[in-house]
Write a protein that holds these residues in place. Structure first.
Motif: not given
Length: 167
Positions: A1-29
């Motif tokens: 269960x621990x590794x499952x939580x870590x993987x889900x956290x990593x994937x969902x955080x990665x998706x959100x970080x990617x959106x915020x990164x793209x937003x910061x680098x693309x939209x605002x620029x």
């Protein structure tokens, strides 16, 4: 269960970080040389378009799954992973605070300006005091950096969980 939580956290955080990164680098620029009216119109449309189930799955899922990963690693046999998981939770929570304190009020003011027919940017016609475009870009970048740091912490937590880190 621990590794499952870590993987889900990593994937969902990665998706959100990617959106915020793209937003910061693309939209605002991309909008840095546009006039205030254009920026207001584009930001209004982006703010409406981004609010969908896929975004919410990553945005809320990252907080829930990272919190679960921290809780699951609280027992003594999970302490090796705990500092990285807590670091991820702190950084991701920081990105949520920036979203709540800076981005949501700005988005709301832009939406109200659009409904009232006010032209321009940063609260024209709303009476609100909002950050300048430059300050807003800096806060968007801060949110991207915080969520990316959370992703890095979660990757390190996975390394530690799999006993691949330094001993």
């Amino acid at each position: 269960m621990r590794v499952f939580a870590l993987v889900v956290a990593t994937v969902t955080t990665g998706l959100t970080a990617a959106l915020f990164y793209a937003y910061a680098c693309s939209a605002t620029a991309g909008l840095s040389t546009a006039d205030n009216l254009m920026v207001a119109q584009v930001m209004q449309r982006l703010n409406v378009a981004v609010l969908n189930g896929w975004f919410l799955l990553g945005f809320v899922g990252a907080l829930v799954s990272t919190t679960a990963a921290v809780a699951l690693h609280l027992p003594s046999d999970g302490h090796r992973v705990l500092p990285a998981a807590v670091g991820a939770l702190v950084c991701y929570t920081g990105s949520l605070v920036v979203t709540r304190v800076v981005n949501l009020p700005l988005n709301q003011a832009l939406a109200e300006a659009g409904r009232s027919g006010a032209l321009g940017y940063a609260g024209v016609g709303t009476g609100d005091r909002l950050p300048s475009r430059r300050a807003q870009s800096q806060w968007i970048a801060a949110r991207a950096l915080l969520s990316t740091a959370a992703l890095g912490f979660l990757c390190w937590a996975l390394v530690m969980h799999c006993n691949l880190g330094p001993r």
